[in-house]
Design a protein around this motif. Structure first.
Motif, PDB file in Angstrom:
ATOM      1  N   SER A  75       0.839  -1.189   0.000  1.00  0.00           N
ATOM      2  CA  SER A  75       0.000   0.000   0.000  1.00  0.00           C
ATOM      3  C   SER A  75       0.878   1.244   0.000  1.00  0.00           C
ATOM      4  CB  SER A  75      -0.907  -0.007   1.235  1.00  0.00           C
ATOM      5  OG  SER A  75      -1.666   1.181   1.297  1.00  0.00           O
ATOM      6  N   TYR A  76       0.674   2.087  -0.958  1.00  0.00           N
ATOM      7  CA  TYR A  76       1.474   3.310  -1.043  1.00  0.00           C
ATOM      8  C   TYR A  76       0.725   4.326  -1.895  1.00  0.00           C
ATOM      9  CZ  TYR A  76       2.804   0.818  -5.316  1.00  0.00           C
ATOM     10  OH  TYR A  76       2.766   0.108  -6.485  1.00  0.00           O
ATOM     11  N   GLY A  77       1.186   5.547  -1.838  1.00  0.00           N
ATOM     12  CA  GLY A  77       0.595   6.606  -2.636  1.00  0.00           C
ATOM     13  C   GLY A  77       1.660   7.296  -3.464  1.00  0.00           C
ATOM     14  N   LEU A  78       1.291   7.703  -4.635  1.00  0.00           N
ATOM     15  CA  LEU A  78       2.214   8.399  -5.541  1.00  0.00           C
ATOM     16  C   LEU A  78       1.673   9.798  -5.819  1.00  0.00           C
ATOM     17  CD1 LEU A  78       2.659   5.314  -7.798  1.00  0.00           C
ATOM     18  CD2 LEU A  78       4.532   6.398  -6.560  1.00  0.00           C
ATOM     19  N   PHE A  79       2.560  10.758  -5.805  1.00  0.00           N
ATOM     20  CA  PHE A  79       2.177  12.163  -5.932  1.00  0.00           C
ATOM     21  C   PHE A  79       3.068  12.843  -6.969  1.00  0.00           C
ATOM     22  CE2 PHE A  79      -0.271  12.478  -1.926  1.00  0.00           C
ATOM     23  CZ  PHE A  79       0.160  11.329  -1.296  1.00  0.00           C
ATOM     24  N   TRP A  80       2.495  13.850  -7.599  1.00  0.00           N
ATOM     25  CA  TRP A  80       3.268  14.771  -8.416  1.00  0.00           C
ATOM     26  C   TRP A  80       3.045  16.181  -7.898  1.00  0.00           C
ATOM     27  CZ3 TRP A  80       6.865  14.335 -12.243  1.00  0.00           C
ATOM     28  CH2 TRP A  80       7.053  13.052 -12.807  1.00  0.00           C
ATOM     29  N   ILE A  95      -1.423  15.891  -8.576  1.00  0.00           N
ATOM     30  CA  ILE A  95      -2.206  14.686  -8.800  1.00  0.00           C
ATOM     31  C   ILE A  95      -1.724  13.576  -7.880  1.00  0.00           C
ATOM     32  CG2 ILE A  95      -0.713  13.747 -10.634  1.00  0.00           C
ATOM     33  CD1 ILE A  95      -3.318  13.129 -12.201  1.00  0.00           C
ATOM     34  N   TYR A  96      -2.655  12.676  -7.540  1.00  0.00           N
ATOM     35  CA  TYR A  96      -2.379  11.565  -6.628  1.00  0.00           C
ATOM     36  C   TYR A  96      -2.881  10.258  -7.241  1.00  0.00           C
ATOM     37  CZ  TYR A  96      -3.420   8.316  -2.823  1.00  0.00           C
ATOM     38  OH  TYR A  96      -3.518   7.193  -2.043  1.00  0.00           O
ATOM     39  N   GLN A  97      -2.098   9.197  -7.008  1.00  0.00           N
ATOM     40  CA  GLN A  97      -2.508   7.847  -7.423  1.00  0.00           C
ATOM     41  C   GLN A  97      -2.255   6.888  -6.269  1.00  0.00           C
ATOM     42  OE1 GLN A  97      -3.348   6.863 -10.929  1.00  0.00           O
ATOM     43  NE2 GLN A  97      -4.036   4.983  -9.973  1.00  0.00           N
ATOM     44  N   GLY A  98      -3.291   6.194  -5.825  1.00  0.00           N
ATOM     45  CA  GLY A  98      -3.128   5.174  -4.808  1.00  0.00           C
ATOM     46  C   GLY A  98      -2.756   3.849  -5.449  1.00  0.00           C
ATOM     47  N   SER A  99      -2.011   3.051  -4.702  1.00  0.00           N
ATOM     48  CA  SER A  99      -1.518   1.798  -5.275  1.00  0.00           C
ATOM     49  C   SER A  99      -2.640   0.825  -5.604  1.00  0.00           C
ATOM     50  CB  SER A  99      -0.516   1.145  -4.320  1.00  0.00           C
ATOM     51  OG  SER A  99      -1.104   0.912  -3.047  1.00  0.00           O
ATOM     52  N   TYR A 100      -3.782   0.982  -4.941  1.00  0.00           N
ATOM     53  CA  TYR A 100      -4.888   0.074  -5.206  1.00  0.00           C
ATOM     54  C   TYR A 100      -5.912   0.661  -6.176  1.00  0.00           C
ATOM     55  CZ  TYR A 100      -3.126  -2.867  -1.462  1.00  0.00           C
ATOM     56  OH  TYR A 100      -2.345  -3.686  -0.699  1.00  0.00           O
ATOM     57  N   ASP A 101      -5.641   1.892  -6.633  1.00  0.00           N
ATOM     58  CA  ASP A 101      -6.575   2.505  -7.594  1.00  0.00           C
ATOM     59  C   ASP A 101      -6.425   1.801  -8.942  1.00  0.00           C
ATOM     60  OD1 ASP A 101      -5.995   5.899  -6.362  1.00  0.00           O
ATOM     61  OD2 ASP A 101      -7.252   4.260  -5.616  1.00  0.00           O
ATOM     62  N   GLU A 102      -7.534   1.338  -9.470  1.00  0.00           N
ATOM     63  CA  GLU A 102      -7.469   0.598 -10.725  1.00  0.00           C
ATOM     64  C   GLU A 102      -7.417   1.509 -11.936  1.00  0.00           C
ATOM     65  OE1 GLU A 102      -9.724  -3.496  -9.243  1.00  0.00           O
ATOM     66  OE2 GLU A 102     -10.641  -2.224 -10.786  1.00  0.00           O
ATOM     67  N   GLN A 103      -7.963   2.698 -11.782  1.00  0.00           N
ATOM     68  CA  GLN A 103      -7.968   3.629 -12.902  1.00  0.00           C
ATOM     69  C   GLN A 103      -6.868   4.671 -12.728  1.00  0.00           C
ATOM     70  OE1 GLN A 103     -11.953   5.246 -13.224  1.00  0.00           O
ATOM     71  NE2 GLN A 103     -12.508   3.648 -14.678  1.00  0.00           N
ATOM     72  N   ASN A 104      -6.320   5.105 -13.843  1.00  0.00           N
ATOM     73  CA  ASN A 104      -5.334   6.174 -13.800  1.00  0.00           C
ATOM     74  C   ASN A 104      -5.988   7.467 -13.328  1.00  0.00           C
ATOM     75  OD1 ASN A 104      -3.304   4.520 -14.708  1.00  0.00           O
ATOM     76  ND2 ASN A 104      -3.449   5.174 -16.842  1.00  0.00           N
ATOM     77  N   ARG A 161       4.680   7.877  -0.863  1.00  0.00           N
ATOM     78  CA  ARG A 161       4.415   7.844   0.566  1.00  0.00           C
ATOM     79  C   ARG A 161       3.880   6.474   0.926  1.00  0.00           C
ATOM     80  NH1 ARG A 161      -0.693  10.048   1.491  1.00  0.00           N
ATOM     81  NH2 ARG A 161      -1.198   7.854   1.671  1.00  0.00           N
ATOM     82  N   ARG A 162       4.339   5.927   2.021  1.00  0.00           N
ATOM     83  CA  ARG A 162       3.816   4.641   2.472  1.00  0.00           C
ATOM     84  C   ARG A 162       2.351   4.812   2.839  1.00  0.00           C
ATOM     85  NH1 ARG A 162       8.038   1.845   6.526  1.00  0.00           N
ATOM     86  NH2 ARG A 162       7.244  -0.039   5.543  1.00  0.00           N
TER      87      ARG A 162
END
Lengths: 116, 117
Positions: free
Chosen positions: B31-36, B49-58, B95-96
């Motif tokens: 589980s982690y989060g990605l940010f720009w 923008i943010y993307q979670g590791s479990y988000d299936e859609q971009n 981010r974790r």
């Protein structure tokens, strides 16, 4: 204002002097973070406060660095006996409580510290 | 430990064109989060923008979209219809995720984007 406020925006000090940097987070944000941005090291985490919990100090580079957060709001980062390698931009960020998946950190404009 | 790699120190794009900024990451967390974030010359870090590791859609936010390829550990930022005001430094960060992973962001070294007429 509505954003994270940092003061001063610029600070010039002499080697060996102590400095205090201030951060006023977004109202309602209980989490507060300090980062440092320097040419050689990029963006580095320094310390994190969450509510009344003990802060995560794992990023502080030496015992000359300390931070406190009074009343769960304003935070002060103190650097004692400043050295030239402390010259950097110090960025503060705040967010809603940890545990939320998204938990966006919003940053202030930073304090540019120059140690002569 | 978590790590972000941004291999493009500088990029140029023509106004109104699309541009892709690369970001790869390394983590052992599930589980982690990605940010720009965008950092103009004024110095403030602006969340994009943010993307979670479990988000299936971009993730998408206006002209920004995140091309998330989990198996390749890639989280590229796509800016469509570039504008002169997009000229800035762009940072990818990880981010974790909760629970209990802490909240500090680990940043890449950034990509300096210049939009030209």
């Amino acid at each position: 204002g509505a954003g994270v406020s940092q003061s001063p925006s610029n600070k010039v000090t002499e080697k060996g002097k102590d400095v205090e940097l201030r951060c006023d987070p977004i109202s309602g944000h209980t989490a507060l973070y300090w980062y440092r941005q320097s040419l050689g090291q990029g963006l580095e985490f320094l310390i994190y406060f969450q509510g009344n919990s003990a802060p995560d100090k794992s990023g502080l580079p030496s015992d000359r660095f300390s931070a406190e957060r009074t009343g769960g709001s304003v935070s002060t980062l103190t650097i004692q006996r400043t050295q030239q390698e402390d010259s950097a931009v110090y960025l503060c960020a705040s967010s809603f409580p940890s545990g939320r998946a998204k938990n966006i950190q919003y940053f202030g404009a930073g304090t540019r510290l120059s140690v002569l | 430990a978590q790590k972000i790699t941004q291999t493009q120190p500088g990029m140029f794009v023509q106004e109104k064109e699309a541009v892709t900024l690369d970001c790869t990451y390394d983590t052992s967390d599930q589980s982690y989060g990605l940010f720009w974030y965008k950092q103009p010359s004024s110095g403030e870090m602006i969340f994009l923008i943010y993307q979670g590791s479990y988000d299936e859609q971009n993730a998408t936010e206006g002209r920004y979209s995140l091309n998330f390829q989990k198996a390749r550990k890639s989280a590229n930022l796509v800016i469509s219809a570039s504008q002169l005001g997009d000229s800035a430094m762009y940072f990818c960060a990880i981010r974790r995720g909760p629970p209990g992973g802490g909240n500090k962001l680990t940043f890449g070294t950034g990509t300096q984007l210049k939009v030209e007429l």
